[in-house]
Scaffold this motif. Structure first.
Motif, mmCIF file in Angstrom:
data_model
loop_
_atom_site.group_PDB
_atom_site.id
_atom_site.type_symbol
_atom_site.label_atom_id
_atom_site.label_comp_id
_atom_site.label_asym_id
_atom_site.label_seq_id
_atom_site.Cartn_x
_atom_site.Cartn_y
_atom_site.Cartn_z
ATOM 1 N N ILE A 163 12.095 -20.617 -80.068
ATOM 2 C CA ILE A 163 12.489 -20.235 -81.430
ATOM 3 C C ILE A 163 11.294 -20.335 -82.391
ATOM 4 O O ILE A 163 11.312 -19.768 -83.485
ATOM 5 N N ASP A 246 20.935 -20.302 -76.235
ATOM 6 C CA ASP A 246 20.160 -19.069 -76.160
ATOM 7 C C ASP A 246 19.217 -19.043 -77.368
ATOM 8 O O ASP A 246 19.557 -18.541 -78.433
ATOM 9 N N PRO A 247 18.028 -19.626 -77.198
ATOM 10 C CA PRO A 247 17.129 -19.757 -78.351
ATOM 11 C C PRO A 247 16.671 -18.419 -78.914
ATOM 12 O O PRO A 247 16.391 -18.307 -80.101
ATOM 13 N N PHE A 248 16.616 -17.402 -78.063
ATOM 14 C CA PHE A 248 16.218 -16.078 -78.555
ATOM 15 C C PHE A 248 17.263 -15.555 -79.532
ATOM 16 O O PHE A 248 16.946 -15.057 -80.614
ATOM 17 N N MET A 249 18.530 -15.711 -79.147
ATOM 18 C CA MET A 249 19.614 -15.307 -80.039
ATOM 19 C C MET A 249 19.520 -16.053 -81.361
ATOM 20 O O MET A 249 19.677 -15.492 -82.434
ATOM 21 N N LYS A 251 16.882 -17.347 -82.721
ATOM 22 C CA LYS A 251 15.721 -16.870 -83.474
ATOM 23 C C LYS A 251 16.103 -15.634 -84.293
ATOM 24 O O LYS A 251 15.752 -15.515 -85.471
ATOM 25 N N ASN B 12 6.927 -15.297 -82.622
ATOM 26 C CA ASN B 12 6.962 -16.450 -83.526
ATOM 27 C C ASN B 12 5.585 -16.881 -84.019
ATOM 28 O O ASN B 12 5.466 -17.865 -84.738
ATOM 29 N N TYR B 53 11.930 -10.856 -76.984
ATOM 30 C CA TYR B 53 13.190 -10.704 -76.230
ATOM 31 C C TYR B 53 13.499 -11.955 -75.414
ATOM 32 O O TYR B 53 14.126 -11.892 -74.362
ATOM 33 N N GLY B 54 13.056 -13.095 -75.907
ATOM 34 C CA GLY B 54 13.341 -14.349 -75.228
ATOM 35 C C GLY B 54 12.557 -14.527 -73.940
ATOM 36 O O GLY B 54 12.697 -15.540 -73.265
ATOM 37 N N TYR B 56 13.244 -13.265 -71.335
ATOM 38 C CA TYR B 56 14.277 -13.574 -70.348
ATOM 39 C C TYR B 56 14.077 -12.830 -69.029
ATOM 40 O O TYR B 56 14.420 -13.327 -67.976
#
Lengths: 745, 229
Positions: A163, A246-249, A251, B12, B53-54, B56
């Protein structure tokens, strides 16, 4: 759970399975004027759980001082406290526990703990700028502890790194008393302009209620109730009560919400944390004294066949409730579309004060909102002084031989994971993202700058829980004092605290006594430093089959320094500087890491803390920084003087400095172990350049803090009288290797 | 020199790169949202660090399909400057602007710490101002920074002077102890054939001000500013 259950009559067993007493159930019936259905019962059970209602702790929490002239939001009013720091800026901060989930699933438990506390900050419109954490585990020689440590640190890193909020410090202890019940307390701090402060409040009849963020699933069902019972062998069956992060969510949600507060489209925002949709709906309604009606058919879901009970109690992560001004819905929908996030209107603000939940138009819950929040039951629990205390506080120093080899003792202490370098941990955290981290981890306090100003924010999380075990009152006082001392050592002014009160089962009078005494001690210290409590969290039921944890009231102290260029590091800066000891050293070995590590004893009275002396020291430290009168300042805590001096050498990895301490007048009449390893409070080690001598000494005199010039900074060796003579490189190696060497086994 | 910072969902270090351009180097800079189709008129494109996009699927694997990437590729192919830092480097690898791939760090842990670097290539627009034998103290922060490529590619990178940075010891030695993540040949950063595209794992934007414990990263921005002005 199937639809069949919706029609299930409420039996004693069902009430019990929801962790409710018969009296509480009867009170629900009285409030509603009828029997609740299962969904309503579920809603009451989570909102009246200790985790959400503080029903067992509230009367004691009233002891905390909560008033202060800088407070923009006080304890209990919103998701986190908010303190003015000048220039139109304010900080929002809070610490919260995620102990039980972390015990069952360390990685996700810790990760979602971080996610939850970050949401508490940005739900108020503040940009989270840093995180910290306070952790407790069993002995690191146990393989279970290694599993916990790997999982928890990995989880915190996973969430925080992704995040993009730096984890810039914290504290950690290892002690058998946490075996099977680790503590994971996560702290987050955000920065906000006064005019962007957003309340978690619904208002304006006809305004829209929006659900934004992730979809709802069955994960974390009933997490708040889960956190309100003791851990047992069967706790692992509660795994579905642990959420997946879900850290991306988050963020995306964070950026979208912060953009949202810059529009004029919303009147309030509330994150869905414990008790999810239930809690956010009734809290926004109750705070605004309005009604809120939502229809669950509109809630975005990730699973099929979910019944209202499940949707209302789900603790799926990364979701928020937003109250949108009528006519501004399009602004909100556009903004969330940009971030590819759900934004669904699920209801409206209504006249009256009911929280009404529909499922495709059919009423499934109809409850006065305030009965869930303000009118939750309150209990005055019995308390009694624990029986173990008399025996534990007895310490016969005669029976403890003074060490023959002090070098060996110092090395042993530096090798103790509670004292040793935490590099293995903090190198897994991105502690530099956002480019505000001025003090790298390892300093007494974390320090972050605020761009476009000269200001810096200093934070320290502290709690010596062994003190709390031996004397909860003094332990509570010292937790606050140590945090204040650490913040001030960096040159910052302590402003306010948040706390995370970790205790055993409050139904046990001895545990409740520990809790109350700790809070009393903390309150007294907070008054002395003029640092009000702005909020935090209570975590009870921290008991494993082996018993309760130490009373662990973790303090997160926040301070501000007006000019970061005046910051004071914790480490010696260069050979030739003079070293001073501030404060008085007494024969105080009770509750020390020395007794625990070397003699295996958790015994004795803890060091006594004199708040007058401590406040004088804190004021002196701030003045030393302001007047640029010192080169470094490091507080003396775990492991005492010798450990503190050694730590002062480790400013630059692979290049430790040395120190030569020849003046031991301050230790006259003391046992050698008291002098070197005793933990007398209100002390610090200061180094100064030769030309600062006059300024420094006159400052110390004016604040009436005792000071002694004890030696000087050298290059390669630590020498303390005839007691200690060790190469600095050796000290550094032991200090650095203690945790990695255990983790690689 | 005018720069832009591309913002992917999950970036970030975008603010940090913007800050270093705007407040430290005092150069014009703007953000570009990944859904845009065209870059503004700029000399330098910065792909910042983070978890686009994480991460992932695979680091940088989805970001390369963002609409803006087509124009980033055009910008690069026309010989103009692109720097990808950390996740930005990973995106450059995924998009084929640079060769090779990233594996997980050999410790299998995320690592955030200051390391030492030396510039192997000292003639590119990114590295011109770096002195011979100069050792740079710059932090890394990644879980997947273990650079991998086949032997032919490595040979090619060496022969064409396309290794921008290597991890070294404090005294400038290339050895295993100085390698924080297991990267092939201690590689910390590489250039494309034309040497107008740089990917690097260390974060120079985190080491461009004395208050952040090192300003060794600044020399990269200064090289660029001198070359592109």
């Amino acid at each position: 759970m199937t639809n069949m259950l919706q029609e299930t009559p409420i039996t004693k067993e069902i009430i019990q399975a929801h962790g409710m007493t018969q009296e509480e159930y009867e009170r629900v019936c009285q409030i509603l004027g009828r029997t609740p259905n299962l969904t309503e019962l579920g809603i009451y059970s989570v909102m009246w759980s200790e985790h959400c209602s503080y029903k067992n702790s509230k009367p004691v929490l009233k002891l905390f001082p909560t008033e202060g002239k800088n407070l923009l939001v006080k304890a209990g009013e919103e998701n986190a406290g908010c303190v003015d720091i000048g220039d139109g800026l304010a900080i929002v901060f809070k610490i919260e526990s995620h102990n039980h989930p972390s015990a069952v699933e360390p990685f996700q438990g810790a990760a979602t703990g971080v996610g939850g506390i970050i949401r508490d900050i940005f739900t108020m419109g503040a940009r989270p700028i840093l995180s910290m954490n306070s952790l407790r585990f069993g002995s690191l020689d146990q393989s279970q502890t290694k599993h916990y440590l790997r999982g928890v640190v990995g989880g915190i890193a996973h969430y925080g790194n992704c995040i993009g909020i730096p984890t810039i410090g914290g504290e950690i202890y290892f002690d058998d008393y946490y075996e099977g019940n680790p503590l994971v307390n996560a702290f987050c701090l955000g920065l906000i302009r006064h005019d962007e402060l957003t309340k978690g409040k619904a208002s304006g009849v006809g305004n829209s209620v929006y659900y934004v963020g992730a979809t709802t699933g069955r994960d974390g069902l009933g997490g708040a109730s889960f956190a309100s019972k003791e851990l047992s062998e069967a706790s692992h069956e509660d795994r579905p009560a642990v959420q997946v992060g879900d850290p991306f969510m988050e963020k995306l949600l964070l950026e979208a919400c912060l953009e949202l507060v810059k529009t004029d489209a919303i009147v309030g925002m509330q994150d869905m944390g414990a008790a999810g949709l239930t809690c956010s709906t009734c809290e926004t309604a109750a705070r605004g004294s309005v009604g809120v009606e939502i229809d669950l058919v509109k809630v975005p879901r990730r699973e099929t066949g979910m019944v209202p009970y499940e949707i209302m109690l789900s603790e799926s992560q990364e979701r928020m409730l937003v109250i949108v001004k009528k006519g501004k819905e399009e602004i909100v929908e556009h903004l969330f579309e940009k971030w590819d996030l759900h934004a669904k209107k699920i209801g409206e603000v209504k006249d009256g004060q009911q929280m009404r939940v529909l499922d495709n138009g059919k009423v499934v819950a109809d409850i006065p909102a305030k009965s869930l929040t303000d009118e939750a039951p309150l209990y005055q629990r019995d308390s009694s002084r624990p029986v173990y205390l008399d025996e534990a506080q007895k310490l016969d120093l005669q029976s403890i031989p003074e060490p023959k080899d002090h070098n060996e003792v110092l090395l042993k202490l530096l090798d103790s994971p509670s004292i040793a370098s935490k590099r293995w941990i903090y190198e897994q955290y991105d502690h530099m993202v956002r480019t505000d981290t001025i003090f790298l981890p390892g300093h007494d306090a974390a320090l972050a700058r605020i761009k476009d100003t000269k200001k810096g924010i200093a934070i320290s999380t502290d709690c010596n829980a062994l003190y709390g075990y031996l004397d909860p009152y003094e332990g509570g006082k010292i937790a606050v004092a140590e945090a204040a001392r650490n913040v001030a050592a960096s040159g910052a002014r302590p402003l306010a605290i948040t706390n995370c009160l970790n205790f055993g089962n409050p139904m046990k009078p001895e545990i409740f006594w520990q809790f109350r005494e700790s809070v009393k001690g903390m309150s007294e210290a907070c008054r002395a430093f003029n640092t009000p409590v702005t909020g935090g969290n209570v975590s009870f039921y921290n008991e494993s089959p082996k018993g309760a944890i130490y009373p662990t009231p973790t303090v997160g102290m926040v301070g501000v320094i007006d000019d970061v260029d005046k910051r004071v590091p914790s480490f010696f800066q260069k050979a030739g500087d003079l070293i001073y000891l501030l404060g008085e050293t007494k024969e105080e070995l009770g509750g020390t890491q020395y007794l625990l590590t070397v003699h295996g004893k958790r015994k004795g009275l803890t060091p006594r803390l004199d708040l007058n002396r401590e406040t004088a020291l804190v004021k002196l430290m701030i003045a030393m920084a302001e007047k640029r009168a010192v080169q470094s300042c490091h507080d003396i805590s775990d492991g005492g003087f010798a450990v503190a001096i050694a730590e002062c050498l480790f400013g630059k990895r692979h290049h430790p400095l040395g120190a030569e301490i020849k003046n031991l007048d301050w230790a006259k009449g003391l046992r050698s172990d008291s002098a070197l390893f005793g933990e007398s409070q209100s002390r610090a080690i200061v180094s100064i350049a030769l030309n600062q001598k006059e300024d420094f000494e006159s400052l110390a005199r004016s604040f009436k803090v005792p000071f002694t010039q004890i030696g000087r900074v050298t290059e390669k060796e630590l020498l303390i009288g005839d007691w200690i003579r060790l190469p600095s490189a050796k000290l550094e190696t032991v200090y650095e290797q203690a945790i990695p060497r255990r983790m690689s086994k | 020199m005018k720069a832009c910072v591309v913002v992917f969902p999950g970036s970030n270090c975008d603010h940090d790169c913007w800050h270093v351009m705007h407040d430290v180097m005092r150069l014009p800079v703007e953000y570009v949202w990944h859904k845009q189709n065209a870059l503004p008129k700029v000399d330098l494109v910065i792909l910042p660090g983070g978890f686009s996009y994480g991460d992932y699927l695979r680091t940088g694997a989805i970001a390369r399909f963002s609409p803006i990437m087509q124009d980033v590729v055009r910008h690069a192919n026309s010989g103009r400057a692109v720097i990808g830092i950390c996740n930005g480097f990973q995106i450059l690898l995924e998009s084929g602007l640079l060769p090779g791939a990233m594996l997980r760090n050999d410790s299998l842990r995320f690592i955030c710490k200051h390391i030492y670097l030396k510039a192997v290539n000292r003639s590119s627009i990114f590295t011109k101002n770096i002195a011979a034998n100069q050792v740079l103290n710059i932090p890394i922060a990644h879980g997947e920074g273990n650079y991998f490529c086949d032997a032919d590619t490595l040979k090619c990178l060496e022969q064409e002077d396309r290794i921008a940075f290597q991890y070294v010891s404090e005294s400038g030695q290339v050895n295993m102890d100085a390698n924080p993540n297991g990267s092939a040949a201690n590689i910390a950063g590489i250039l494309n054939e034309k040497k107008n595209v740089l990917g690097m794992m260390p974060h120079p934007e985190r080491a461009s001000e004395a208050i952040l414990n090192s300003k060794d990263g600044r020399v990269i921005w200064e090289s660029l500013a001198a070359a592109l002005n």
